[in-house]
Motif scaffolding. Sequence first.
Motif, PDB file in Angstrom:
ATOM      1  N   MET A  92      -6.598 -10.084 -10.805  1.00 22.13           N
ATOM      2  CA  MET A  92      -6.998 -11.312 -11.444  1.00 22.13           C
ATOM      3  C   MET A  92      -6.769 -11.181 -12.946  1.00 22.13           C
ATOM      4  O   MET A  92      -7.074 -10.168 -13.541  1.00 22.13           O
ATOM      5  N   LYS A  93      -6.235 -12.258 -13.524  1.00 20.17           N
ATOM      6  CA  LYS A  93      -5.923 -12.254 -14.951  1.00 20.17           C
ATOM      7  C   LYS A  93      -6.400 -13.576 -15.553  1.00 20.17           C
ATOM      8  O   LYS A  93      -6.223 -14.636 -14.952  1.00 20.17           O
ATOM      9  N   ILE A  94      -7.018 -13.513 -16.727  1.00 20.93           N
ATOM     10  CA  ILE A  94      -7.378 -14.716 -17.479  1.00 20.93           C
ATOM     11  C   ILE A  94      -6.487 -14.758 -18.697  1.00 20.93           C
ATOM     12  O   ILE A  94      -6.408 -13.788 -19.452  1.00 20.93           O
ATOM     13  N   ARG A  95      -5.779 -15.873 -18.855  1.00 22.35           N
ATOM     14  CA  ARG A  95      -4.881 -15.976 -20.000  1.00 22.35           C
ATOM     15  C   ARG A  95      -5.108 -17.283 -20.749  1.00 22.35           C
ATOM     16  O   ARG A  95      -5.506 -18.289 -20.169  1.00 22.35           O
ATOM     17  N   GLU A  96      -4.852 -17.221 -22.049  1.00 21.66           N
ATOM     18  CA  GLU A  96      -4.947 -18.401 -22.888  1.00 21.66           C
ATOM     19  C   GLU A  96      -3.666 -19.214 -22.747  1.00 21.66           C
ATOM     20  O   GLU A  96      -2.567 -18.651 -22.674  1.00 21.66           O
ATOM     21  N   VAL A  97      -3.809 -20.527 -22.691  1.00 23.05           N
ATOM     22  CA  VAL A  97      -2.670 -21.439 -22.594  1.00 23.05           C
ATOM     23  C   VAL A  97      -2.554 -22.172 -23.929  1.00 23.05           C
ATOM     24  O   VAL A  97      -3.503 -22.846 -24.351  1.00 23.05           O
ATOM     25  N   ASN A 130      -2.692 -14.361  -8.177  1.00 22.84           N
ATOM     26  CA  ASN A 130      -1.470 -14.776  -7.477  1.00 22.84           C
ATOM     27  C   ASN A 130      -1.035 -16.160  -7.957  1.00 22.84           C
ATOM     28  O   ASN A 130       0.082 -16.339  -8.372  1.00 22.84           O
ATOM     29  N   ASP A 131      -1.924 -17.149  -7.907  1.00 21.63           N
ATOM     30  CA  ASP A 131      -1.625 -18.458  -8.476  1.00 21.63           C
ATOM     31  C   ASP A 131      -2.836 -18.883  -9.304  1.00 21.63           C
ATOM     32  O   ASP A 131      -3.819 -18.152  -9.411  1.00 21.63           O
ATOM     33  N   VAL A 132      -2.775 -20.065  -9.908  1.00 23.16           N
ATOM     34  CA  VAL A 132      -3.863 -20.525 -10.763  1.00 23.16           C
ATOM     35  C   VAL A 132      -5.043 -20.956  -9.899  1.00 23.16           C
ATOM     36  O   VAL A 132      -4.898 -21.803  -9.018  1.00 23.16           O
ATOM     37  N   MET A 166     -16.055 -18.935  -4.500  1.00 20.53           N
ATOM     38  CA  MET A 166     -15.480 -17.587  -4.449  1.00 20.53           C
ATOM     39  C   MET A 166     -15.730 -16.829  -5.754  1.00 20.53           C
ATOM     40  O   MET A 166     -15.218 -15.736  -5.935  1.00 20.53           O
ATOM     41  N   GLY A 167     -16.489 -17.436  -6.672  1.00 23.30           N
ATOM     42  CA  GLY A 167     -16.877 -16.750  -7.895  1.00 23.30           C
ATOM     43  C   GLY A 167     -16.002 -16.993  -9.108  1.00 23.30           C
ATOM     44  O   GLY A 167     -16.297 -16.477 -10.192  1.00 23.30           O
ATOM     45  N   TYR A 168     -14.938 -17.789  -8.979  1.00 23.07           N
ATOM     46  CA  TYR A 168     -14.027 -17.984 -10.113  1.00 23.07           C
ATOM     47  C   TYR A 168     -14.689 -18.725 -11.271  1.00 23.07           C
ATOM     48  O   TYR A 168     -14.447 -18.405 -12.442  1.00 23.07           O
ATOM     49  N   MET A 207      -7.650 -23.392 -24.245  1.00 19.27           N
ATOM     50  CA  MET A 207      -7.599 -23.441 -22.785  1.00 19.27           C
ATOM     51  C   MET A 207      -7.347 -22.053 -22.213  1.00 19.27           C
ATOM     52  O   MET A 207      -6.555 -21.284 -22.748  1.00 19.27           O
ATOM     53  N   TYR A 208      -8.043 -21.770 -21.111  1.00 17.28           N
ATOM     54  CA  TYR A 208      -7.844 -20.533 -20.357  1.00 17.28           C
ATOM     55  C   TYR A 208      -7.632 -20.883 -18.890  1.00 17.28           C
ATOM     56  O   TYR A 208      -8.177 -21.875 -18.395  1.00 17.28           O
TER      57      TYR A 208
END
Length: 147
Positions: A1-6, A42-44, A72-74, A36-37
């Motif tokens: 899992m990855k959190i990225r800034e957009v 795998n997908d968004v 699911m905790g996202y 925005m994050y």
Amino acid sequence: MKIREVNENKKQFISLLLLADEQESMVDCYLEKGTMYVIEDNDVKAECVVTDEGNGILEIKNIAVDPKYHRMGYGKVMIDFLANKYEKEYSILQVGTGDSPLTIPFYEKCGFVRSHSIPNFFADNYNHPIYEGGVQLIDMVYLQRHI
């Protein structure tokens, strides 16, 4: 899992943004000025937009999880990420939402407490009635979490 800034083309996530705020003109009011994050696994899976409201307050303007991945905790992962990332810059993480049986318990479970409300916010600012969990949203309820 990855959190990225957009930083570019934030509207590519409009389908998720509209889950949390169903009037696109309202999304447009904060989308470009906000940070925005997205959570990618795998997908968004989820997105979030936050803004600096001054006085040490960071506000969640929009947060949504793809319905296929609810419970699911996202959402909690995103909120915890924000609290950790911004704890040195801000003292309060704030969110405004409708008085809904679907969203208020989620935020309370994430450590938020009711702060204040804006009467008739949804009635005055949206071009149609907004319903969530069978309840018409009228007032904006603000919840805050100290970070």
